[in-house]
Design a protein around this motif. Structure first.
Motif, short mmCIF file in Angstrom:
data_model
loop_
_atom_site.label_atom_id
_atom_site.label_comp_id
_atom_site.label_asym_id
_atom_site.label_seq_id
_atom_site.Cartn_x
_atom_site.Cartn_y
_atom_site.Cartn_z
N VAL A 83 0.95 -1.03 -0.08
CA VAL A 83 0.00 0.03 0.00
C VAL A 83 0.65 1.21 0.06
N GLY A 84 0.94 1.96 -0.95
CA GLY A 84 1.40 3.16 -1.16
C GLY A 84 0.84 4.40 -0.50
N PRO A 85 1.36 5.31 -0.33
CA PRO A 85 0.55 6.61 0.44
C PRO A 85 -0.41 7.13 -0.58
N ILE A 86 -1.40 7.95 -0.22
CA ILE A 86 -2.26 8.82 -0.87
C ILE A 86 -1.36 10.14 -0.91
N TYR A 87 -1.16 10.60 -2.15
CA TYR A 87 -0.58 11.99 -2.06
C TYR A 87 -1.36 13.11 -1.71
N GLU A 88 -0.94 13.90 -0.86
CA GLU A 88 -1.59 15.07 -0.24
C GLU A 88 -0.93 16.15 -0.92
N ASP A 89 0.21 16.64 -0.22
CA ASP A 89 1.16 17.78 -0.79
C ASP A 89 2.49 17.65 -0.85
N GLY A 90 3.17 16.35 -0.47
CA GLY A 90 4.26 15.84 -0.57
C GLY A 90 5.05 16.20 0.73
N LEU A 91 4.27 16.76 1.73
CA LEU A 91 4.84 16.88 3.17
C LEU A 91 4.44 16.06 4.22
N GLN A 92 3.71 15.21 3.73
CA GLN A 92 2.94 14.30 4.77
C GLN A 92 3.68 12.71 4.81
N ASN A 93 5.01 13.10 4.56
CA ASN A 93 5.87 11.78 4.65
C ASN A 93 5.63 10.98 3.31
N GLU A 94 5.08 11.43 2.36
CA GLU A 94 4.84 10.58 1.18
C GLU A 94 6.21 9.81 0.58
N PRO A 95 7.18 10.48 0.36
CA PRO A 95 8.45 9.73 -0.10
C PRO A 95 8.64 8.65 0.58
N LYS A 96 8.82 8.63 2.04
CA LYS A 96 9.12 7.80 3.08
C LYS A 96 8.20 6.67 2.88
N LEU A 97 6.92 6.80 2.97
CA LEU A 97 5.84 5.83 2.73
C LEU A 97 5.83 4.92 1.68
N LEU A 98 6.27 5.59 0.58
CA LEU A 98 6.37 5.14 -0.71
C LEU A 98 7.63 4.29 -0.95
N ALA A 99 8.75 4.71 -0.36
CA ALA A 99 9.91 3.90 -0.12
C ALA A 99 9.71 2.81 0.63
N ASN A 100 8.77 2.80 1.73
CA ASN A 100 8.60 1.72 2.51
C ASN A 100 7.93 0.65 1.81
#
Ligand code: AR6
Length: 178
Positions: A83-100
């Protein structure tokens, strides 16, 4: 297009991930493992009801983690659901969650001694992650994982459009020069 990293290969292709013959294909799922549209819908349709039966038993998958089920009727023996992140504004830890999401999927592939795994472009459809940014995170994460683990031997990204392929190609070229 292919790059060797620590004895393993990262490969880019255009196509439908449900046709892949890798040991496992990765599903861009939701945290309820409830099925949905996009690649998730395509995988459940092609693989049949056994996949959903196992998803129900597992119950859920928090963002950034991964679980494994049968591949049902697919050519791939397993489906790794992440499960990848739902993208909001890039400031909600999205890159880390996607990497995870990528790291957890790769770790699960190793745990099950899988030699080949095929990924779609996680989070870049319904979840709205900007394509080039997602491609950069995906390839950097997979490259770092292979540098430290050298497995799985074959990691394929199966992109659904020329635009997606071009974004991943550009991300792969950045890796080569870094
Ligand atoms: N093969 C390869 N890639 C595909 C295929 C396919 N058959 N079908 C779509 N794509 P998405 P997300 C590409 O929306 O953004 C679902 O409802 C698509 O073009 O599938 O992570 C889930 O249940 C895009 O580039 O996944 C979740 O609720 C990429 O796959 C939510 O969507 C990912 O798009 C997950 O959203």
């Amino acid at each position: 297009m292919r790059l060797e990293i620590n004895g393993a290969f990262v490969e880019l292709a255009i196509g439908d991930i449900t046709d892949e013959t890798s040991d496992a294909i990765v599903n861009a799922a939701n945290s309820a493992l409830a099925g949905g549209s996009g690649v998730d819908g395509a995988i459940h349709r092609a693989g049949g009801p056994q996949i959903m039966e196992e998803c129900r038993k597992i119950g859920g998958c928090p963002t950034g983690t991964a679980v494994i089920t049968t591949g049902g009727r697919l050519k791939a023996k397993y489906v790794i659901h992440t499960v990848g992140p739902i993208y909001e504004d890039g400031l909600q830890n999205e890159p880390k969650l996607l990497a995870n999401a990528y790291k957890s999927s790769m770790a699960l592939a190793i745990k099950h001694e899988l030699k080949s795994v095929s990924f779609p472009s996680i989070s870049t459809g319904a979840y709205g992650y900007p394509l080039q940014e997602a491609a950069d995170v995906a390839l950097k994460t997979v490259a770092e994982f292979l540098l430290s683990h050298g497995r799985p031997n074959n990691v394929r990204f199966v992109l659904f459009s020329q635009t997606a392929f071009d974004a991943y190609k550009s991300a792969l070229e950045k890796l080569k020069t870094s």
